[in-house]
Design an enzyme around this catalytic site. Sequence first.
Site, mmCIF file in Angstrom:
data_model
loop_
_atom_site.group_PDB
_atom_site.id
_atom_site.type_symbol
_atom_site.label_atom_id
_atom_site.label_comp_id
_atom_site.label_asym_id
_atom_site.label_seq_id
_atom_site.Cartn_x
_atom_site.Cartn_y
_atom_site.Cartn_z
ATOM 1 C CD GLU A 127 34.515 42.805 39.994
ATOM 2 O OE1 GLU A 127 35.068 43.601 39.205
ATOM 3 O OE2 GLU A 127 34.434 41.576 39.763
ATOM 4 C CB CYS B 255 38.310 42.560 33.865
ATOM 5 S SG CYS B 255 37.939 43.452 32.335
ATOM 6 C CG HIS C 7 33.887 43.183 35.969
ATOM 7 N ND1 HIS C 7 35.036 43.628 36.582
ATOM 8 C CD2 HIS C 7 34.020 43.472 34.654
ATOM 9 C CE1 HIS C 7 35.831 44.173 35.682
ATOM 10 N NE2 HIS C 7 35.241 44.082 34.506
#
Length: 231
Positions: A206, A87, A204
């Site tokens: 994660e 990002c 994302h």
Amino acid sequence: MNAAIVLFPGTNRERDMAIALRRATGREPRIVWHRETELPPDLDLAVLPGGFSHGDYLRCGAMAARSPIMPALRRFADRGGHVLGVCNGFQILTEAGMLPGALLRNATLRFLARDCWLRVERADTAFTRHYQRGQTFRAPMAHGDGNYYADEATLDRLEGEGGVLFRYAAPDGGLAPEANPNGSARNIAGVVSASGRVAGLMPHPEDLVEPLLGGTDGLPLFAGLAEALAA
């Protein structure tokens, strides 16, 4: 694998990234403040997480790309280290010239906070070795400037050299326009450098590394890195 997270003023995804790295490696990643001029000497991976570095003034990532830590990050990649930008981290890497292209305002001119689907275009990199080529996986997105842009010559070069890592897609892998939420050129969601050691993507992964977080679709990215870069 020894990992570090580079922290800028306005970064807000470092804890999520630390959870993902800890989950994949069993080790605590180190935090490197952007004013530092060197990275830890035994590092394998440096990660630039999401957020709004320097409040997104000028352009997203433009000020962070000129931080004191960036020359060390370039040296690290040149020496064989791996760098991941997610990002805002992706935006910083393009602003620094470590990855080609730029991230523009979303085509809708609206901030997008939703899940998307990514299609894996390469499975032979450290970042994607635990996926299959053509596989799709779910990832959250949260950005206002995620519209990937490059001129046609650069896009053709990326395609020819295998520089496209992920594309926005439908769950079945199709590339219909409605599967491209921010208008990115050729549905590009993530790219990798010619060396294969620097990668960036807007969504994302994660945020999906634990069942309690809603799924584990993103875990293979970090598990693959841990395996490829195991000390």
